[in-house]
Design an enzyme around this catalytic site. Structure first.
Site, PDB file in Angstrom:
ATOM      1  N   HIS A 113       0.777  -1.243   0.000  1.00  0.00           N
ATOM      2  CA  HIS A 113       0.000   0.000   0.000  1.00  0.00           C
ATOM      3  C   HIS A 113       0.806   1.290   0.000  1.00  0.00           C
ATOM      4  CE1 HIS A 113      -3.582  -2.402   0.450  1.00  0.00           C
ATOM      5  NE2 HIS A 113      -3.123  -2.962   1.553  1.00  0.00           N
ATOM      6  N   PHE A 146      -5.150  -2.004   5.187  1.00  0.00           N
ATOM      7  CA  PHE A 146      -5.831  -0.930   4.461  1.00  0.00           C
ATOM      8  C   PHE A 146      -7.277  -1.353   4.284  1.00  0.00           C
ATOM      9  CE2 PHE A 146      -7.441   1.563   1.049  1.00  0.00           C
ATOM     10  CZ  PHE A 146      -6.761   2.763   1.134  1.00  0.00           C
TER      11      PHE A 146
HETATM   12  N1  UDP Z   1      -6.433  -6.709   9.955  1.00  0.00           N
HETATM   13  C1  UDP Z   1      -7.107  -5.902  10.835  1.00  0.00           C
HETATM   14  N2  UDP Z   1      -8.412  -5.624  10.592  1.00  0.00           N
HETATM   15  C2  UDP Z   1      -9.066  -6.120   9.517  1.00  0.00           C
HETATM   16  C3  UDP Z   1      -8.366  -6.934   8.630  1.00  0.00           C
HETATM   17  C4  UDP Z   1      -7.050  -7.213   8.869  1.00  0.00           C
HETATM   18  O1  UDP Z   1      -6.543  -5.424  11.818  1.00  0.00           O
HETATM   19  O2  UDP Z   1     -10.252  -5.830   9.375  1.00  0.00           O
HETATM   20  C5  UDP Z   1      -5.020  -6.987  10.196  1.00  0.00           C
HETATM   21  C6  UDP Z   1      -4.734  -8.445  10.318  1.00  0.00           C
HETATM   22  O3  UDP Z   1      -4.340  -8.729  11.633  1.00  0.00           O
HETATM   23  C7  UDP Z   1      -3.579  -8.711   9.363  1.00  0.00           C
HETATM   24  C8  UDP Z   1      -3.204  -7.347   8.828  1.00  0.00           C
HETATM   25  O4  UDP Z   1      -4.301  -6.489   9.090  1.00  0.00           O
HETATM   26  O5  UDP Z   1      -2.464  -9.240  10.050  1.00  0.00           O
HETATM   27  C9  UDP Z   1      -2.890  -7.346   7.352  1.00  0.00           C
HETATM   28  O6  UDP Z   1      -3.956  -7.914   6.626  1.00  0.00           O
HETATM   29  P1  UDP Z   1      -3.721  -8.271   5.107  1.00  0.00           P
HETATM   30  O7  UDP Z   1      -2.429  -8.977   4.974  1.00  0.00           O
HETATM   31  O8  UDP Z   1      -4.960  -8.912   4.592  1.00  0.00           O
HETATM   32  O9  UDP Z   1      -3.470  -6.825   4.468  1.00  0.00           O
HETATM   33  P2  UDP Z   1      -4.630  -5.891   3.963  1.00  0.00           P
HETATM   34  O10 UDP Z   1      -4.954  -6.462   2.635  1.00  0.00           O
HETATM   35  O11 UDP Z   1      -5.713  -5.993   4.968  1.00  0.00           O
HETATM   36  O12 UDP Z   1      -4.070  -4.504   3.883  1.00  0.00           O
HETATM   37  N1  UDP Z   2      -8.348  -2.950  -0.678  1.00  0.00           N
HETATM   38  C1  UDP Z   2      -7.626  -1.838  -1.051  1.00  0.00           C
HETATM   39  N2  UDP Z   2      -8.303  -0.684  -1.332  1.00  0.00           N
HETATM   40  C2  UDP Z   2      -9.652  -0.583  -1.226  1.00  0.00           C
HETATM   41  C3  UDP Z   2     -10.376  -1.715  -0.848  1.00  0.00           C
HETATM   42  C4  UDP Z   2      -9.703  -2.881  -0.581  1.00  0.00           C
HETATM   43  O1  UDP Z   2      -6.400  -1.893  -1.122  1.00  0.00           O
HETATM   44  O2  UDP Z   2     -10.195   0.502  -1.485  1.00  0.00           O
HETATM   45  C5  UDP Z   2      -7.619  -4.192  -0.401  1.00  0.00           C
HETATM   46  C6  UDP Z   2      -7.126  -4.264   1.025  1.00  0.00           C
HETATM   47  O3  UDP Z   2      -5.845  -4.847   0.995  1.00  0.00           O
HETATM   48  C7  UDP Z   2      -8.131  -5.178   1.662  1.00  0.00           C
HETATM   49  C8  UDP Z   2      -8.449  -6.124   0.534  1.00  0.00           C
HETATM   50  O4  UDP Z   2      -8.439  -5.299  -0.630  1.00  0.00           O
HETATM   51  O5  UDP Z   2      -7.606  -5.861   2.775  1.00  0.00           O
HETATM   52  C9  UDP Z   2      -9.766  -6.826   0.649  1.00  0.00           C
HETATM   53  O6  UDP Z   2     -10.772  -5.884   0.727  1.00  0.00           O
HETATM   54  P1  UDP Z   2     -12.217  -6.270   1.209  1.00  0.00           P
HETATM   55  O7  UDP Z   2     -12.099  -6.958   2.507  1.00  0.00           O
HETATM   56  O8  UDP Z   2     -13.092  -5.072   1.135  1.00  0.00           O
HETATM   57  O9  UDP Z   2     -12.645  -7.280   0.054  1.00  0.00           O
HETATM   58  P2  UDP Z   2     -13.072  -8.784   0.258  1.00  0.00           P
HETATM   59  O10 UDP Z   2     -12.049  -9.428   1.170  1.00  0.00           O
HETATM   60  O11 UDP Z   2     -14.426  -8.714   0.842  1.00  0.00           O
HETATM   61  O12 UDP Z   2     -13.007  -9.326  -1.144  1.00  0.00           O
END
Ligand code: UDP
Ligand code: UDP
Length: 120
Positions: free
Chosen positions: A12, A116
């Site tokens: 990100h 994020f």
């Molecule tokens: N996480 C959190 N709240 C959420 C989803 C994820 O605090 O709603 C934390 C979770 O503990 C994980 C970290 O965010 O270790 C990173 O999640 P991820 O690798 O899926 O990255 P993201 O895509 O959420 O940025």
């Molecule tokens: N995410 C992002 N930007 C956004 C929405 C989502 O980078 O505006 C990424 C982020 O890493 C997040 C992941 O997409 O953890 C999954 O998003 P979300 O949980 O909303 O989607 P789902 O898991 O329901 O497919």
């Protein structure tokens, strides 16, 4: 190995925005490993300093947003990459959308961003 904060930065953080040509998202999603094992559907890159992003975890740059999330007090320039077409099989093709938005993130107990959630 990669910490959750390091993973957040890989997924990100991109500041200043890399000059990689016209197809920023296609290049960056691959460069950051977000095309494996399948194309990630949506991913946002924040074009702001690490210090300014970390500040969202504190009172100087962010506020509580419920559900253990924090919302920024000031907008960031971000690029959101959205997968085009129905297939998540690489090679991944993305649309790019650059805008100014309030990021919503989760922080760990050390005050570092780890997730994020969205931008509003
Ligand atoms: N996480 C959190 N709240 C959420 C989803 C994820 O605090 O709603 C934390 C979770 O503990 C994980 C970290 O965010 O270790 C990173 O999640 P991820 O690798 O899926 O990255 P993201 O895509 O959420 O940025
Ligand atoms: N995410 C992002 N930007 C956004 C929405 C989502 O980078 O505006 C990424 C982020 O890493 C997040 C992941 O997409 O953890 C999954 O998003 P979300 O949980 O909303 O989607 P789902 O898991 O329901 O497919």
């Amino acid at each position: 190995c990669e910490t959750p904060y390091e993973k957040f930065l890989r997924q990100h953080h991109n500041n200043p925005k890399s000059s990689v040509g016209k197809q920023y998202c296609d290049v960056m999603m691959k460069r950051r490993g977000l095309d494996k094992p399948a194309c990630k559907e949506v991913n946002t890159f924040i074009h702001g300093t690490k210090n300014n992003i970390i500040a969202v975890c504190t009172a100087s740059g962010g506020k509580d947003y419920g559900n253990r999330l924090r919302v920024a007090l000031r907008p960031f320039t971000v690029t959101t990459c959205r997968l085009k077409g129905g297939s998540t099989r690489p090679p991944c093709k993305y649309s790019d959308n650059k805008s100014s938005r309030y990021i919503v993130i989760a922080c760990n107990r050390n005050g570092k961003p780890v997730h994020f959630d969205e931008s509003i």
